[in-house]
Design a protein around this motif. Sequence first.
Motif, PDB file in Angstrom:
ATOM      1  N   ARG A 145       0.823  -1.212   0.000  1.00 45.30           N
ATOM      2  CA  ARG A 145       0.000   0.000   0.000  1.00 45.30           C
ATOM      3  C   ARG A 145       0.861   1.268   0.000  1.00 45.30           C
ATOM      4  N   TRP A 146       1.772   1.369   0.964  1.00 44.68           N
ATOM      5  CA  TRP A 146       2.537   2.606   1.065  1.00 44.68           C
ATOM      6  C   TRP A 146       3.748   2.630   0.157  1.00 44.68           C
ATOM      7  N   THR A 163       0.366   4.154   9.679  1.00 45.04           N
ATOM      8  CA  THR A 163      -0.382   3.084   9.020  1.00 45.04           C
ATOM      9  C   THR A 163      -0.259   1.788   9.811  1.00 45.04           C
ATOM     10  N   ASP A 174      -4.088   5.759   9.104  1.00 45.60           N
ATOM     11  CA  ASP A 174      -4.491   4.866   8.016  1.00 45.60           C
ATOM     12  C   ASP A 174      -4.657   3.449   8.560  1.00 45.60           C
ATOM     13  N   ARG A 189      -5.293  -0.202   7.568  1.00 45.94           N
ATOM     14  CA  ARG A 189      -5.390  -1.196   6.492  1.00 45.94           C
ATOM     15  C   ARG A 189      -6.352  -2.319   6.880  1.00 45.94           C
ATOM     16  N   THR A 230      -9.890   1.080   4.513  1.00 48.07           N
ATOM     17  CA  THR A 230      -9.840   0.425   3.204  1.00 48.07           C
ATOM     18  C   THR A 230     -11.170  -0.180   2.779  1.00 48.07           C
ATOM     19  N   ASN A 246      -7.115  -0.440  -1.282  1.00 53.64           N
ATOM     20  CA  ASN A 246      -5.878  -0.803  -1.952  1.00 53.64           C
ATOM     21  C   ASN A 246      -6.141  -0.789  -3.458  1.00 53.64           C
ATOM     22  N   GLY A 257      -5.656  -7.167  -0.424  1.00 52.58           N
ATOM     23  CA  GLY A 257      -4.948  -6.366  -1.425  1.00 52.58           C
ATOM     24  C   GLY A 257      -4.822  -7.077  -2.758  1.00 52.58           C
ATOM     25  N   ARG A 270      -3.320   2.562  -8.629  1.00 53.33           N
ATOM     26  CA  ARG A 270      -2.573   3.162  -7.518  1.00 53.33           C
ATOM     27  C   ARG A 270      -2.406   4.674  -7.708  1.00 53.33           C
TER      28      ARG A 270
END
Length: 429
Positions: free
Chosen positions: A26-27, A148, A172, A174, A213, A234, A347, A418
């Motif tokens: 993700r990051w 996160t 954040d 996830r 998410t 994601n 994801g 993304r």
Amino acid sequence: MTNQEPKKVLIVAYYWPPAGGPGVQRWLKFVKYLPEFNIKPILFVPDNPSYPIVDESLVKEIPKGMEIIRTPIREIYKLASIISKNKSKIISRGIIPKSSKQSSLEKLLLYVRGNYFIPDARIAWVNPSVDYLTKYISKNKIDTIITTGPPHSMHLIGLNLKKKLSIKWIADFRDPWTTIGYHKELKLTKNSQQKHLELEAEVLINADQIIVTSHHTKTEFESKTDRPIEVITNGYDEHEIETPKKDSKFTLAHIGSLLSDRNPKILWEVISELIEEIEEFRKNFKLKLVGTVSEEIMSSIDEHGLKKYTEYYGYLEHDEALVHQMSSRILLLIEIDSEETKAIIPGKFFEYLHSGTPILAIGPNGSDIETLIAETNSGRYFSYNSKDKIKNQLLRYFEDYQANNLLAVNKNIEKYSRKNLTQKLSQLI
């Protein structure tokens, strides 16, 4: 283009290359695109983490010249590995055996992990990180931080920095915190459960902005805080891997971890029946498992007579996993049948989308994944009590395979790229 100086944002994360698995993606992708929106990301990550999965291939995806700050971390899993390397690594990957099959050592490790390390095994990194970042943020004139999690200890770093400094803090998530399925397996005492709830509430109440998410998690958090909450899922990223030929066999592939409770016995029954009933299916079927798979699931596959039809690859580097996603005939997406997992959107789903391979998903009724599959026309979703429907759908897929007409006709997937998701994030920053 703007002539303004890029805005600096400090991102506090645990998972970072060479860590493998979905938590790092993700990051890694957000920081790739943030500079295009005039934002300069600065990463703060542990120097000596104990990653349960390592994927060296992801290191090459770190943007060149990116500023990364690293400080040491002390972790329970390193201490636990002295007692039992295999048991501690399995538990740290999230593969928790069912209570009836847990050894005394596994029960002890879970109890210690759940009740002495709250919210998680990275708690010892919080205070040293806050001390270090308090000085760094003031010196470098950073006005926004992002944490996160999981691990949710990262959010405690943000919470403490928020209390000490006049700074914007974005949290954040996830995954959810106290409603995540594995909490039930951690043998939490009432006091430990209450401590988790208190810490979760403090984070949700004090963050300036919350990112989640899934819409289920947004609904859950809206009952706990009045802070603004945004859903940023994601997504998928473009890659340079040449599209491989489709497998000659009728391959059903699962990419990623299959945990103990994520065991689709109903699917194994269906496949076993089709193998018994249809000679051509028997000659052409192959099950591919790419990623960590629990012993319980491997035993279940064997019990249904599918062992000789199964290829187990273990964990593969990301690029290799993408090849399997594109070359397989059907991609399998399995979620635990519970209320808690309705909010989980793996994801890999978005990479499945980008692969152009039809998806066969099994999970709880009313999940966010069910909605996304319908919205994107990317496959079919079934509940665990839909054996006949699953069998009919798998048979239709097989007939399309025989006619060389088995394709996914996806729609509305561009918003999950993304880059487009990073644009949405940049607006919050």
